[in-house]
Design a protein around this motif. Sequence first.
Motif, PDB file in Angstrom:
ATOM      1  N   ALA A  33       0.815  -1.218   0.000  1.00  0.00           N
ATOM      2  CA  ALA A  33       0.000   0.000   0.000  1.00  0.00           C
ATOM      3  C   ALA A  33       0.845   1.263   0.000  1.00  0.00           C
ATOM      4  CB  ALA A  33      -0.914  -0.004   1.227  1.00  0.00           C
ATOM      5  N   ALA A  34       2.159   1.116   0.160  1.00  0.00           N
ATOM      6  CA  ALA A  34       3.033   2.289   0.287  1.00  0.00           C
ATOM      7  C   ALA A  34       2.961   3.237  -0.906  1.00  0.00           C
ATOM      8  CB  ALA A  34       4.473   1.846   0.539  1.00  0.00           C
ATOM      9  N   PRO A  35       3.033   2.758  -2.169  1.00  0.00           N
ATOM     10  CA  PRO A  35       3.005   3.710  -3.299  1.00  0.00           C
ATOM     11  C   PRO A  35       1.770   4.603  -3.313  1.00  0.00           C
ATOM     12  CG  PRO A  35       3.715   1.548  -4.042  1.00  0.00           C
ATOM     13  CD  PRO A  35       3.232   1.369  -2.644  1.00  0.00           C
ATOM     14  N   ARG A  36       0.602   4.029  -3.062  1.00  0.00           N
ATOM     15  CA  ARG A  36      -0.620   4.836  -3.075  1.00  0.00           C
ATOM     16  C   ARG A  36      -0.671   5.782  -1.876  1.00  0.00           C
ATOM     17  NH1 ARG A  36      -4.482   3.325  -6.725  1.00  0.00           N
ATOM     18  NH2 ARG A  36      -4.133   1.364  -7.826  1.00  0.00           N
ATOM     19  N   GLY A  44      -6.924   2.559  -2.197  1.00  0.00           N
ATOM     20  CA  GLY A  44      -5.735   1.732  -2.139  1.00  0.00           C
ATOM     21  C   GLY A  44      -4.873   2.009  -0.923  1.00  0.00           C
ATOM     22  N   CYS A  45      -5.199   3.084  -0.190  1.00  0.00           N
ATOM     23  CA  CYS A  45      -4.439   3.398   1.030  1.00  0.00           C
ATOM     24  C   CYS A  45      -5.371   3.406   2.233  1.00  0.00           C
ATOM     25  CB  CYS A  45      -3.718   4.731   0.886  1.00  0.00           C
ATOM     26  SG  CYS A  45      -2.734   5.191   2.348  1.00  0.00           S
ATOM     27  N   TYR A  46      -6.170   4.465   2.350  1.00  0.00           N
ATOM     28  CA  TYR A  46      -7.009   4.617   3.533  1.00  0.00           C
ATOM     29  C   TYR A  46      -8.274   3.765   3.496  1.00  0.00           C
ATOM     30  CZ  TYR A  46      -3.963   8.506   4.636  1.00  0.00           C
ATOM     31  OH  TYR A  46      -2.856   9.271   4.923  1.00  0.00           O
ATOM     32  N   ASP A  47      -8.551   3.124   2.365  1.00  0.00           N
ATOM     33  CA  ASP A  47      -9.696   2.224   2.323  1.00  0.00           C
ATOM     34  C   ASP A  47      -9.252   0.764   2.347  1.00  0.00           C
ATOM     35  OD1 ASP A  47      -8.567   2.129  -0.173  1.00  0.00           O
ATOM     36  OD2 ASP A  47     -10.461   2.227  -1.289  1.00  0.00           O
ATOM     37  N   THR A  48      -8.003   0.514   2.761  1.00  0.00           N
ATOM     38  CA  THR A  48      -7.500  -0.846   2.907  1.00  0.00           C
ATOM     39  C   THR A  48      -6.879  -1.008   4.290  1.00  0.00           C
ATOM     40  OG1 THR A  48      -5.267  -0.360   2.080  1.00  0.00           O
ATOM     41  CG2 THR A  48      -6.955  -0.945   0.445  1.00  0.00           C
ATOM     42  N   GLU A  49      -6.939  -2.206   4.821  1.00  0.00           N
ATOM     43  CA  GLU A  49      -6.368  -2.464   6.136  1.00  0.00           C
ATOM     44  C   GLU A  49      -4.858  -2.250   6.133  1.00  0.00           C
ATOM     45  OE1 GLU A  49      -7.537  -6.371   7.269  1.00  0.00           O
ATOM     46  OE2 GLU A  49      -9.657  -5.840   7.534  1.00  0.00           O
ATOM     47  N   ASN A  50      -4.187  -2.720   5.076  1.00  0.00           N
ATOM     48  CA  ASN A  50      -2.735  -2.538   4.985  1.00  0.00           C
ATOM     49  C   ASN A  50      -2.354  -1.062   4.987  1.00  0.00           C
ATOM     50  OD1 ASN A  50      -2.379  -5.278   4.883  1.00  0.00           O
ATOM     51  ND2 ASN A  50      -2.173  -5.372   2.672  1.00  0.00           N
ATOM     52  N   VAL A  93      -8.357   5.655  17.310  1.00  0.00           N
ATOM     53  CA  VAL A  93      -9.017   6.059  16.057  1.00  0.00           C
ATOM     54  C   VAL A  93      -8.717   5.115  14.888  1.00  0.00           C
ATOM     55  CG1 VAL A  93      -9.143   7.874  14.301  1.00  0.00           C
ATOM     56  CG2 VAL A  93      -9.257   8.476  16.727  1.00  0.00           C
ATOM     57  N   PRO A  94      -7.442   4.714  14.656  1.00  0.00           N
ATOM     58  CA  PRO A  94      -7.196   3.815  13.521  1.00  0.00           C
ATOM     59  C   PRO A  94      -7.940   2.486  13.633  1.00  0.00           C
ATOM     60  CG  PRO A  94      -5.150   4.815  14.259  1.00  0.00           C
ATOM     61  CD  PRO A  94      -6.181   5.146  15.287  1.00  0.00           C
ATOM     62  N   TRP A  95      -8.043   1.953  14.858  1.00  0.00           N
ATOM     63  CA  TRP A  95      -8.755   0.683  15.034  1.00  0.00           C
ATOM     64  C   TRP A  95     -10.243   0.853  14.749  1.00  0.00           C
ATOM     65  CZ3 TRP A  95      -6.561  -3.888  15.289  1.00  0.00           C
ATOM     66  CH2 TRP A  95      -5.234  -3.977  15.714  1.00  0.00           C
ATOM     67  N   ILE A  96     -10.821   1.961  15.195  1.00  0.00           N
ATOM     68  CA  ILE A  96     -12.235   2.201  14.912  1.00  0.00           C
ATOM     69  C   ILE A  96     -12.440   2.370  13.405  1.00  0.00           C
ATOM     70  CG2 ILE A  96     -14.142   3.829  15.246  1.00  0.00           C
ATOM     71  CD1 ILE A  96     -13.123   4.358  18.027  1.00  0.00           C
ATOM     72  N   TRP A  97     -11.489   3.039  12.750  1.00  0.00           N
ATOM     73  CA  TRP A  97     -11.558   3.187  11.294  1.00  0.00           C
ATOM     74  C   TRP A  97     -11.585   1.816  10.624  1.00  0.00           C
ATOM     75  CZ3 TRP A  97     -12.246   7.357   8.168  1.00  0.00           C
ATOM     76  CH2 TRP A  97     -11.995   7.166   6.804  1.00  0.00           C
ATOM     77  N   LEU A  98     -10.750   0.908  11.094  1.00  0.00           N
ATOM     78  CA  LEU A  98     -10.698  -0.427  10.512  1.00  0.00           C
ATOM     79  C   LEU A  98     -12.005  -1.179  10.728  1.00  0.00           C
ATOM     80  CD1 LEU A  98      -7.077  -1.561  11.500  1.00  0.00           C
ATOM     81  CD2 LEU A  98      -7.902  -1.010   9.211  1.00  0.00           C
ATOM     82  N   THR A  99     -12.580  -1.053  11.931  1.00  0.00           N
ATOM     83  CA  THR A  99     -13.821  -1.778  12.212  1.00  0.00           C
ATOM     84  C   THR A  99     -15.002  -1.232  11.429  1.00  0.00           C
ATOM     85  OG1 THR A  99     -14.322  -0.351  14.113  1.00  0.00           O
ATOM     86  CG2 THR A  99     -13.075  -2.366  14.545  1.00  0.00           C
ATOM     87  N   LEU A 100     -14.923   0.033  11.009  1.00  0.00           N
ATOM     88  CA  LEU A 100     -16.004   0.640  10.246  1.00  0.00           C
ATOM     89  C   LEU A 100     -15.720   0.675   8.751  1.00  0.00           C
ATOM     90  CD1 LEU A 100     -16.979   3.640  12.575  1.00  0.00           C
ATOM     91  CD2 LEU A 100     -18.030   1.374  12.419  1.00  0.00           C
ATOM     92  N   MET A 101     -14.681  -0.012   8.324  1.00  0.00           N
ATOM     93  CA  MET A 101     -14.354  -0.055   6.906  1.00  0.00           C
ATOM     94  C   MET A 101     -15.388  -0.919   6.170  1.00  0.00           C
ATOM     95  SD  MET A 101     -10.647  -0.966   5.271  1.00  0.00           S
ATOM     96  CE  MET A 101      -9.908   0.327   6.281  1.00  0.00           C
TER      97      MET A 101
END
Length: 218
Positions: A33-36, A44-50, A93-101
């Motif tokens: 996910a680094a390039p995006r 490809g970045c903030y909408d993926t777990e990686n 916050v990042p964990w909540i973001w992941l659970t609500l993805m």
Amino acid sequence: MNRATRTLLALILLGLAALGFLLGPARRMLLMAAPRCLAGQWHGCYDTENGVVLMTLAGLPVAALAGWALARVRRPAPWRTSLAEVGLVYGTVPWIWLTLMPGPGAGVVAGRVSLVPLRDLVTMAPLGIGGNLLVLAALGFFAPMRFAALTALPRVLALGAGCSVLIETAQYVFRLDRVSSVDDVLINAIGAMLAALLSRPWWRVSADERQPIRAGAS
């Protein structure tokens, strides 16, 4: 620097080292996910777990700097107050973001609910259990260090359960193609309580130290 401060800093460094070790085998997946992410692309970045995990790790130095700067500005307030505030937000916050993805069927598949305790737990993979334990771990670790009203394990457990119920409810209401499970609530709350046990030596702070600095105070 007193003994408690040195001990807490040592625990933080140890945790970061352990995290780096654990993420070693997953380094290739994260770097996908680094390039995006470096290009500032949402897809490809903030909408993926990686991508979310990668950016969270990359931002750790910034979070540490923010905690240090906040502690300097608020002196003579205890450093634990600033550390707890930054850690609570940045670690949750990042964990909540992941659970609500959203899942692949978000907006199409009807919300699903599992209200039978332990039914999902017996089929849950170890990685899933570990992830659920970490969702509210930062909240459980840092909240008692910041708020005197939460310096009791039952209260942290109740806070974790309440926050988890809100997350599971959001998953159902917004039709995110996820299962809103009572077992997730149980594991999230237990994770918060276990994390609170780790920070217990730093709960015993005087009420005066937890009070915010008033404007014009010397």
